[in-house]
Design an enzyme around this catalytic site. Structure first.
Site, PDB file in Angstrom:
ATOM      1  N   LYS A 126       5.943  29.868  42.310  1.00  0.00           N
ATOM      2  CA  LYS A 126       6.414  30.966  43.170  1.00  0.00           C
ATOM      3  C   LYS A 126       7.936  30.934  43.257  1.00  0.00           C
ATOM      4  O   LYS A 126       8.518  29.906  43.608  1.00  0.00           O
ATOM      5  CB  LYS A 126       5.805  30.841  44.561  1.00  0.00           C
ATOM      6  CG  LYS A 126       6.205  32.007  45.475  1.00  0.00           C
ATOM      7  CD  LYS A 126       5.291  32.117  46.661  1.00  0.00           C
ATOM      8  CE  LYS A 126       5.728  33.253  47.565  1.00  0.00           C
ATOM      9  NZ  LYS A 126       4.856  33.393  48.731  1.00  0.00           N
ATOM     10  N   SER A 158      11.062  28.666  49.033  1.00  0.00           N
ATOM     11  CA  SER A 158      11.248  28.941  50.460  1.00  0.00           C
ATOM     12  C   SER A 158      12.676  28.602  50.847  1.00  0.00           C
ATOM     13  O   SER A 158      13.176  27.544  50.475  1.00  0.00           O
ATOM     14  CB  SER A 158      10.285  28.102  51.300  1.00  0.00           C
ATOM     15  OG  SER A 158       9.063  28.747  51.396  1.00  0.00           O
ATOM     16  N   THR A 163      13.447  25.061  53.697  1.00  0.00           N
ATOM     17  CA  THR A 163      13.429  23.612  53.496  1.00  0.00           C
ATOM     18  C   THR A 163      14.671  23.300  52.689  1.00  0.00           C
ATOM     19  O   THR A 163      14.843  23.806  51.574  1.00  0.00           O
ATOM     20  CB  THR A 163      12.144  23.178  52.755  1.00  0.00           C
ATOM     21  OG1 THR A 163      11.026  23.469  53.598  1.00  0.00           O
ATOM     22  CG2 THR A 163      12.148  21.694  52.415  1.00  0.00           C
ATOM     23  N   PHE A 185       7.704  25.202  56.887  1.00  0.00           N
ATOM     24  CA  PHE A 185       6.460  24.540  56.436  1.00  0.00           C
ATOM     25  C   PHE A 185       5.759  23.775  57.561  1.00  0.00           C
ATOM     26  O   PHE A 185       5.376  22.608  57.402  1.00  0.00           O
ATOM     27  CB  PHE A 185       6.719  23.564  55.275  1.00  0.00           C
ATOM     28  CG  PHE A 185       7.154  24.191  53.972  1.00  0.00           C
ATOM     29  CD1 PHE A 185       7.057  25.557  53.750  1.00  0.00           C
ATOM     30  CD2 PHE A 185       7.653  23.387  52.937  1.00  0.00           C
ATOM     31  CE1 PHE A 185       7.450  26.118  52.536  1.00  0.00           C
ATOM     32  CE2 PHE A 185       8.045  23.945  51.716  1.00  0.00           C
ATOM     33  CZ  PHE A 185       7.950  25.310  51.528  1.00  0.00           C
ATOM     34  N   ASN A 245       9.180  35.318  46.828  1.00  0.00           N
ATOM     35  CA  ASN A 245       9.238  34.802  48.189  1.00  0.00           C
ATOM     36  C   ASN A 245      10.180  35.693  49.027  1.00  0.00           C
ATOM     37  O   ASN A 245      10.560  36.774  48.576  1.00  0.00           O
ATOM     38  CB  ASN A 245       9.749  33.343  48.149  1.00  0.00           C
ATOM     39  CG  ASN A 245       9.093  32.496  49.225  1.00  0.00           C
ATOM     40  OD1 ASN A 245       9.072  32.891  50.398  1.00  0.00           O
ATOM     41  ND2 ASN A 245       8.567  31.356  48.849  1.00  0.00           N
ATOM     42  N   ASN A 257      11.858  34.756  58.991  1.00  0.00           N
ATOM     43  CA  ASN A 257      11.204  33.524  59.441  1.00  0.00           C
ATOM     44  C   ASN A 257      11.936  32.299  58.916  1.00  0.00           C
ATOM     45  O   ASN A 257      12.496  32.308  57.823  1.00  0.00           O
ATOM     46  CB  ASN A 257       9.719  33.514  59.012  1.00  0.00           C
ATOM     47  CG  ASN A 257       9.506  32.826  57.682  1.00  0.00           C
ATOM     48  OD1 ASN A 257       9.422  31.608  57.594  1.00  0.00           O
ATOM     49  ND2 ASN A 257       9.456  33.623  56.604  1.00  0.00           N
TER      50      ASN A 257
HETATM   51  C1  LIG Z   1       6.211  34.082  58.685  1.00  0.00           C
HETATM   52  C2  LIG Z   1       6.175  33.884  57.203  1.00  0.00           C
HETATM   53  C3  LIG Z   1       5.831  32.641  56.695  1.00  0.00           C
HETATM   54  C4  LIG Z   1       5.785  32.432  55.311  1.00  0.00           C
HETATM   55  N1  LIG Z   1       5.413  31.206  54.848  1.00  0.00           N
HETATM   56  C5  LIG Z   1       5.334  31.009  53.509  1.00  0.00           C
HETATM   57  C6  LIG Z   1       4.925  29.750  53.006  1.00  0.00           C
HETATM   58  O1  LIG Z   1       4.586  28.828  53.748  1.00  0.00           O
HETATM   59  N2  LIG Z   1       4.879  29.599  51.649  1.00  0.00           N
HETATM   60  C7  LIG Z   1       5.205  30.605  50.780  1.00  0.00           C
HETATM   61  O2  LIG Z   1       5.138  30.412  49.570  1.00  0.00           O
HETATM   62  N3  LIG Z   1       5.590  31.816  51.240  1.00  0.00           N
HETATM   63  C8  LIG Z   1       5.662  32.034  52.579  1.00  0.00           C
HETATM   64  N4  LIG Z   1       6.054  33.258  53.046  1.00  0.00           N
HETATM   65  C9  LIG Z   1       6.461  34.311  52.080  1.00  0.00           C
HETATM   66  C10 LIG Z   1       5.331  35.306  51.803  1.00  0.00           C
HETATM   67  O3  LIG Z   1       4.232  34.671  51.201  1.00  0.00           O
HETATM   68  C11 LIG Z   1       5.834  36.448  50.877  1.00  0.00           C
HETATM   69  O4  LIG Z   1       6.181  35.883  49.623  1.00  0.00           O
HETATM   70  C12 LIG Z   1       7.060  37.174  51.431  1.00  0.00           C
HETATM   71  O5  LIG Z   1       6.937  37.341  52.832  1.00  0.00           O
HETATM   72  C13 LIG Z   1       7.224  38.573  50.799  1.00  0.00           C
HETATM   73  O6  LIG Z   1       6.092  39.374  51.025  1.00  0.00           O
HETATM   74  P1  LIG Z   1       5.987  40.465  52.214  1.00  0.00           P
HETATM   75  O7  LIG Z   1       7.192  41.343  52.117  1.00  0.00           O
HETATM   76  O8  LIG Z   1       4.674  41.171  51.960  1.00  0.00           O
HETATM   77  O9  LIG Z   1       5.971  39.699  53.500  1.00  0.00           O
HETATM   78  C14 LIG Z   1       6.110  33.499  54.428  1.00  0.00           C
HETATM   79  C15 LIG Z   1       6.452  34.741  54.950  1.00  0.00           C
HETATM   80  C16 LIG Z   1       6.492  34.961  56.305  1.00  0.00           C
HETATM   81  C17 LIG Z   1       6.875  36.311  56.834  1.00  0.00           C
END
Ligand SMILES: Cc1cc2nc3c(=O)[nH]c(=O)nc-3n(C[C@H](O)[C@H](O)[C@H](O)COP(=O)(O)O)c2cc1C
Length: 345
Positions: free
Chosen positions: A222, A180, A183, A120, A251, A116
């Site tokens: 984070k 992230s 950004t 934000f 993240n 992704n």
């Molecule tokens: C589509 C998408 C959007 C995300 N948006 C954010 C975000 O806005 N802020 C954030 O801290 N992490 C964001 N993440 C990261 C997730 O919170 C998580 O840390 C990361 O995906 C790893 O976990 P997972 O393997 O279970 O997905 C996003 C992840 C995905 C897939």
């Protein structure tokens, strides 16, 4: 298993034919509607709860929804009804912003992964705070804050301070997102000097807000999985020095080693899901050995089963979160994790 958990495998092939972001919007809308008719808990034999006290907060269970799934805090009650013990909303920025141009979310089913570069997209912190002020749920709610894309890094601290101030009254905890990849320059805030000045300012403001509100609310940071050993050591040093309340690891990753050769490999953004699982567990382990023993870690990255959640807890996390696992496994994942945790490590 709940009706909704049983339905998900039937709906998944249809959802996966839809554009990923549209599918996300559609399921969130449906979930909110299903919740208003009491359908999310239908057929859900009582999910085993293992309440824990972490960060001075009482969590009904250790499983949370990771940031990014509910960026606008529009469905907190519905997530809680699915069984989540806590929900982290956001990332929220001081001003609303549209995020990057679409398409910006991609599935890599062969790897049970997502890429992704949402950037934000969010309605702004004040809109989310207004929603949260009316929330009716026992679940713990974290508010994840970030900076606007057009705020230069020199002024980033002001954006985070605005986020902290706005969220303080409604959040149970605040998560500071400096990891992230979408950004520009955000992850540079993880450099030792930058993080020290950002967190010093936030800790001072946290103390002031605690006085004003008569309640101390924890501030967590984070972090990214793409940190070298020396960077992890430097971060842990600063976190210990400034008594950061907790760490969320991790993240998404910019590393593409696990998906080499996939047609979407070159898409810019953060990779999540199965490919980030091992690295995120390693980062948790590293921070566990370096952080003050009382500093909790929320483990996130590639949790697709109860066993994966246990791996994160064994590595030193006190709580866990999921995002991609929910897309690939559906709401049945919640039950799987809660049952495994209830049976013990
Ligand atoms: C589509 C998408 C959007 C995300 N948006 C954010 C975000 O806005 N802020 C954030 O801290 N992490 C964001 N993440 C990261 C997730 O919170 C998580 O840390 C990361 O995906 C790893 O976990 P997972 O393997 O279970 O997905 C996003 C992840 C995905 C897939």
């Amino acid at each position: 298993m709940s009706l909704i958990a049983n339905l998900y495998p039937v709906m998944k092939p249809w959802l996966f034919r839809m554009d990923a972001e549209r599918a996300h919007e559609w399921t969130t809308r449906m979930m909110r509607m299903a919740h208003s008719f009491g359908l999310l808990t239908l057929g859900q034999e009582r999910l085993p709860q293992t309440p824990v006290e972490v960060l001075g907060l009482k969590f009904p269970n250790v499983l949370g929804l990771a940031a990014g799934m509910d960026k606008s805090a529009s469905a907190v009650e519905a997530w809680a009804a699915l069984g989540f013990g806590f929900v982290e909303v956001g990332t929220l920025t001081p001003r609303p912003q549209p995020g990057n141009p679409k398409p910006r979310l991609f599935r890599l089913p062969e790897h049970e992964a997502l890429i992704n570069r949402m950037g934000f997209n969010n309605p702004g912190i004040h809109s989310a705070v207004q929603r949260l002020s009316k929330r009716r749920t026992q679940a713990v709610v974290g508010v994840n804050i970030g900076k606007n894309f057009d705020t230069p890094n020199e002024d980033a601290v002001q954006d985070y301070l605005k986020g902290l101030k706005a969220a303080y009254g409604v959040a149970d905890y605040i998560a500071v997102n400096i990891s992230s990849p979408n950004t520009k320059g955000l992850r540079d805030l993880q450099a030792e000097d930058s993080i020290r000045s950002l967190l010093s300012a936030l800790k001072t403001e946290q103390s002031r807000l605690a006085q004003e509100h008569g309640k101390m609310k924890p501030v967590l940071v984070k972090i990214a999985p793409d940190l070298e050993e020396a960077q992890i050591e430097a971060l842990a040093r600063v976190f210990n020095e400034l008594a950061v309340d907790g760490v969320i690891a991790t993240n998404t990753t910019i590393n593409r080693a696990a998906v080499v050769g996939h047609p979407l490999e070159q898409e810019a953004g953060g990779l999540s899901g199965a490919p980030v699982k091992v690295r995120s567990t390693q980062v948790i382990q590293a921070f566990r050995s370096l952080l003050n023993p009382g500093t909790p870690i929320i483990g996130v990255g590639g949790i697709f089963s109860g066993a994966d959640a246990q791996d994160k807890l064994r590595a030193g996390a006190q709580l866990v979160q999921v995002y991609s696992g929910l897309i690939y496994r559906g709401p049945g994942l919640v039950q799987d994790v809660l049952e495994k945790v209830a049976r013990g490590l």
